[in-house]
Motif scaffolding. Structure first.
Motif, mmCIF file in Angstrom:
data_model
loop_
_atom_site.group_PDB
_atom_site.id
_atom_site.type_symbol
_atom_site.label_atom_id
_atom_site.label_comp_id
_atom_site.label_asym_id
_atom_site.label_seq_id
_atom_site.Cartn_x
_atom_site.Cartn_y
_atom_site.Cartn_z
ATOM 1 N N ALA A 95 64.241 10.246 4.488
ATOM 2 C CA ALA A 95 64.636 11.368 3.583
ATOM 3 C C ALA A 95 64.299 12.628 3.806
ATOM 4 N N GLY A 96 63.061 12.832 4.178
ATOM 5 C CA GLY A 96 62.256 14.142 4.731
ATOM 6 C C GLY A 96 63.092 14.673 5.872
ATOM 7 N N TYR A 97 63.571 13.717 6.727
ATOM 8 C CA TYR A 97 64.227 14.126 8.244
ATOM 9 C C TYR A 97 65.632 14.662 7.656
ATOM 10 N N ALA A 98 66.334 13.971 6.769
ATOM 11 C CA ALA A 98 67.715 14.288 6.496
ATOM 12 C C ALA A 98 67.696 15.627 5.859
ATOM 13 N N PHE A 102 69.529 18.142 8.469
ATOM 14 C CA PHE A 102 71.437 18.107 7.999
ATOM 15 C C PHE A 102 71.625 19.075 7.120
ATOM 16 N N ARG A 103 72.654 19.578 6.991
ATOM 17 C CA ARG A 103 73.278 20.289 5.887
ATOM 18 C C ARG A 103 74.485 19.488 5.206
ATOM 19 N N PHE A 104 74.293 19.356 3.983
ATOM 20 C CA PHE A 104 75.246 18.519 3.233
ATOM 21 C C PHE A 104 75.464 19.289 1.578
ATOM 22 N N VAL A 158 58.339 13.052 0.278
ATOM 23 C CA VAL A 158 59.382 13.448 0.608
ATOM 24 C C VAL A 158 59.416 14.908 1.036
ATOM 25 N N TRP A 159 58.873 15.638 -0.013
ATOM 26 C CA TRP A 159 58.840 16.891 -0.002
ATOM 27 C C TRP A 159 57.675 17.406 1.209
ATOM 28 N N GLN A 160 56.452 16.678 1.367
ATOM 29 C CA GLN A 160 55.711 16.963 2.489
ATOM 30 C C GLN A 160 56.166 16.639 3.883
ATOM 31 N N MET A 161 56.938 15.494 4.050
ATOM 32 C CA MET A 161 57.489 15.117 5.150
ATOM 33 C C MET A 161 58.501 16.127 5.520
ATOM 34 N N LYS A 162 59.469 16.481 4.653
ATOM 35 C CA LYS A 162 60.407 17.547 5.013
ATOM 36 C C LYS A 162 59.825 18.829 5.374
ATOM 37 N N GLY A 163 58.567 19.362 4.900
ATOM 38 C CA GLY A 163 57.869 20.503 5.245
ATOM 39 C C GLY A 163 57.410 20.410 6.731
ATOM 40 N N TYR A 164 56.894 18.995 6.932
ATOM 41 C CA TYR A 164 56.383 18.991 8.575
ATOM 42 C C TYR A 164 57.381 18.873 9.441
ATOM 43 N N PRO A 193 57.001 10.541 16.588
ATOM 44 C CA PRO A 193 55.523 10.209 16.797
ATOM 45 C C PRO A 193 54.736 11.687 16.505
ATOM 46 N N LEU A 194 55.604 12.667 16.723
ATOM 47 C CA LEU A 194 54.981 14.099 16.478
ATOM 48 C C LEU A 194 54.700 14.264 14.862
ATOM 49 N N ALA A 195 55.162 13.379 13.962
ATOM 50 C CA ALA A 195 55.003 13.697 12.687
ATOM 51 C C ALA A 195 53.997 12.739 12.043
#
Length: 280
Positions: A95-98, A102-104, A158-164, A193-195
């Motif tokens: 979800a963080g990656y999306a 992505f723009r939706f 999700v928020w902290q994954m999105k920020g990373y 791997p980088l995350a």
């Protein structure tokens, strides 16, 4: 000795004194719990300052495993926490990656909704979640508490994954796709791997949100065979007396898996911070 050197020594000495005092303040409660668990009787208070009391005994630990269903509680908590951790890492990482890449339609509304949910504690959401579990016939079940724990931990994860993910250059994925990777392969082989540091934080937060939680579990789980460690340890307390020896012994054992998990994942956190994105 010049004034600058003397000043530096004084500052260093004050820092060490502060750290030592702070460490003692933090360690003292733990040592006190250890002392209570080793006392031959269920005594909460003692005039002795000895960490290992006179006539110290491991009887509380023996009784914990032989006279109580502690192993069952441990298994229940481990199962629930492990599922919440795996579910949290899986959903938050995707979800963080999306949200990052992505723009939706409705993306901004989703992000605002995630922030708004952080304003409300899980206990405040307990009543509507409880009603939902009743309608879904998931009350008094592992799946019911897993859903609540996962849903309350996910917004932060999700928020902290999105920020990373935002800090990882998109050009790395573009280079991978030029080399023949599709979008998922670029995510799995390059970005994932980088995350790793963010994934470790997500795993720890998800696990800890379920491991020692009491309020939600006490409302959802009603059968004794489904009790988690937090509810189980509460059984040692009654209106007439409290079995402090069993309480202390159980509390110490409960803390061990969380500490071991942190020590294990901290290695990956450090290694993830040192990973480079460009091959030499």
């Amino acid at each position: 000795m010049d004034k600058n050197r003397a000043k530096k020594i004084l500052v260093d000495a004050l820092i060490y004194v502060f750290l030592i005092v702070f460490t003692l303040v933090v360690i003292y409660p733990i040592l006190n719990v250890i002392s209570i668990s080793l006392r031959p009787a269920d005594k909460l208070l003692s005039t002795s300052l000895r960490i290992v009391p006179e006539n110290a005994s491991l009887n509380s630990y023996v009784q914990l495993f032989t006279r109580t269903p502690f192993l069952r509680w441990l298994l229940n908590s481990t199962l629930i926490s492990a599922v919440v951790m795996l579910t949290g890492v899986t959903l938050a990482s995707t979800a963080g990656y999306a949200l990052s890449r992505f723009r939706f339609l409705g993306k901004k509304a989703v992000m605002i909704g995630i922030l708004i949910t952080q304003m409300f504690p899980a206990t405040m959401l307990l009543l509507p979640l409880y009603i939902m579990l009743i309608k879904l016939h998931l009350l008094n079940s592992y799946l019911g508490v897993i859903i609540i724990y996962t849903s309350t931990a996910l917004p932060f994860c999700v928020w902290q994954m999105k920020g990373y993910y935002d800090t990882i250059p998109v050009s790395l994925e573009e280079a991978a796709m030029i080399d023949g990777c599709n979008q998922f392969q670029a995510f799995y082989k390059v970005v994932f791997p980088l995350a790793l540091p963010a994934l470790v934080i997500t795993a720890l937060f998800s696990f800890m949100s379920a491991w020692a939680e009491y309020v939600v579990a006490a409302q959802v789980l009603q059968e004794p065979e489904l009790y988690t460690l937090a509810i189980g340890l509460k059984q040692f307390e009654s209106s007439m007396a409290t079995e402090w020896g069993l309480y202390a012994a159980g509390s110490l054992i409960v803390s061990i898996p969380a500490v071991l998990l942190f020590l294990f994942l901290s290695r990956y956190l450090i290694s993830g911070l040192t990973l480079g994105s460009v091959k030499g």
